[in-house]
Motif scaffolding. Structure first.
Motif, PDB file in Angstrom:
ATOM      1  N   SER A 132      -8.333 -29.524 -19.952  1.00 10.69           N
ATOM      2  CA  SER A 132      -9.769 -29.716 -20.114  1.00 10.69           C
ATOM      3  C   SER A 132     -10.279 -30.579 -18.962  1.00 10.69           C
ATOM      4  CB  SER A 132     -10.054 -30.432 -21.432  1.00 10.69           C
ATOM      5  OG  SER A 132      -9.618 -31.803 -21.352  1.00 10.69           O
ATOM      6  N   THR A 250     -10.094 -22.794 -23.179  1.00 11.01           N
ATOM      7  CA  THR A 250     -10.119 -23.800 -22.111  1.00 11.01           C
ATOM      8  C   THR A 250     -11.535 -24.151 -21.661  1.00 11.01           C
ATOM      9  OG1 THR A 250      -7.939 -23.115 -21.303  1.00 11.01           O
ATOM     10  CG2 THR A 250      -9.324 -24.371 -19.797  1.00 11.01           C
ATOM     11  N   VAL A 253     -13.453 -26.052 -24.395  1.00  9.31           N
ATOM     12  CA  VAL A 253     -12.986 -27.430 -24.585  1.00  9.31           C
ATOM     13  C   VAL A 253     -13.458 -28.299 -23.427  1.00  9.31           C
ATOM     14  CG1 VAL A 253     -10.948 -28.908 -24.744  1.00  9.31           C
ATOM     15  CG2 VAL A 253     -11.005 -26.738 -25.977  1.00  9.31           C
ATOM     16  N   ALA A 254     -13.395 -27.775 -22.205  1.00  7.66           N
ATOM     17  CA  ALA A 254     -13.884 -28.518 -21.045  1.00  7.66           C
ATOM     18  C   ALA A 254     -15.374 -28.825 -21.193  1.00  7.66           C
ATOM     19  CB  ALA A 254     -13.629 -27.722 -19.765  1.00  7.66           C
TER      20      ALA A 254
END
Length: 284
Positions: A132, A250, A253-254
């Motif tokens: 992240s 991904t 979440v980032a």
């Protein structure tokens, strides 16, 4: 000719009824107070409707309090639940599991959606897993002992009056020279050598990164305490949440971590668990 208006009337009535049913279904699928569960729908997780988060075994304070990540207490536990909420998962829909540090960053399938246990982001690790955005950049800190002259120091000027050991060729050494300078800095080949010097009274404190400082104070130094931390985190390691390589989560979440940073919530969590609760003030 009279049949055509009748058919048209029935068709219009049918379309109207269909629109009404669709509208009613849309309303009933999003009742008040259920935005978290509905917004998490469609996310591809290991278990539908659940978010599986891994951490270490055991997990240590202040990252996780009492080795119970499910209680939401501790820096990384709090961050994990904040990210889960941004993704649309209620606390009850978060499932915790445990992994070793090495297995989490090794190539291959994962038995978790997210893993949080002080993973420093690096290009080498990115070959095997996803990360992240950084949720924490390590600061540098001072480890000392209760009763030491360094234990009561709260300012940068105060640090100039105590003898501090530091490992050579480290980010900590660079920062210490910049912030403190002077002849009171003793340089050692490693943290172990500096800790030995602290134990034998050759120095008053050891400077290292904050995560290591917590470990040294708890596990290696008798009556050890983390006396304080530096405000400047330039050059510090950046911690990221680990996901399987190519995970569909991904980017989301980032984005969740970025949103927490932008809103100030991440800073609030950091101050609570890595400064106030553990009594590690920032040197002024």
């Amino acid at each position: 000719m009279s049949a055509l208006p009748s058919r048209l009337t029935r068709a219009i009535s049918l379309v109207g009824a269909t629109i009404a049913i669709v509208a009613l279904a849309a309303c009933s699928s999003s009742p008040s107070g259920s935005t978290s569960s509905s917004s998490s729908q469609g996310l591809q997780t290991l278990t539908a409707g659940k978010l599986t988060i891994a951490t270490g075994q055991p997990a240590y304070s202040p990252w996780v309090i009492d080795n119970k990540p499910e209680n939401g207490q501790g820096f990384e536990s709090a961050v994990a639940y904040a990210v889960a909420e941004k993704l649309g998962f209620a606390k009850k829909d978060v499932v915790w599991t445990r992994t070793t540090f090495d297995s989490a960053i090794a190539p291959g399938p994962k038995d978790f959606d997210l893993n949080i246990q002080q993973f420093s982001i690096s290009d080498e690790r990115k070959k095997a897993v996803d990360f992240s955005s950084p949720y924490y950049t390590t600061t540098q800190a001072i480890v000392t002992t209760k009763g030491s002259p360094a234990a009561s120091v709260t300012t940068l000027d105060g640090l100039k009056k105590v003898k501090i050991g530091v490992a050579t060729a480290t980010t900590t050494y660079t920062l210490l020279k910049k912030e403190v300078g002077g002849n009171n800095i003793a340089v050692f080949n490693s943290n172990d050598d500096a800790v030995l010097a602290l134990k034998t009274g050759q120095i008053d404190a050891v400077a290292t990164d904050l995560p290591t400082a917590f470990y040294l104070a708890d596990a290696q130094v008798d009556n050890g305490v983390v006396g304080g931390q530096f405000a400047d985190n330039s050059g510090g390691d950046k911690f990221g949440i680990v996901l399987a390589k190519g995970s569909p989560l991904t980017a989301k979440v980032a984005s969740a971590v970025d949103a927490l940073r932008t809103s100030g919530e991440l800073d609030t969590i950091t101050k609570k668990w890595l400064s106030t609760t553990v009594n590690v003030p920032v040197f002024k």
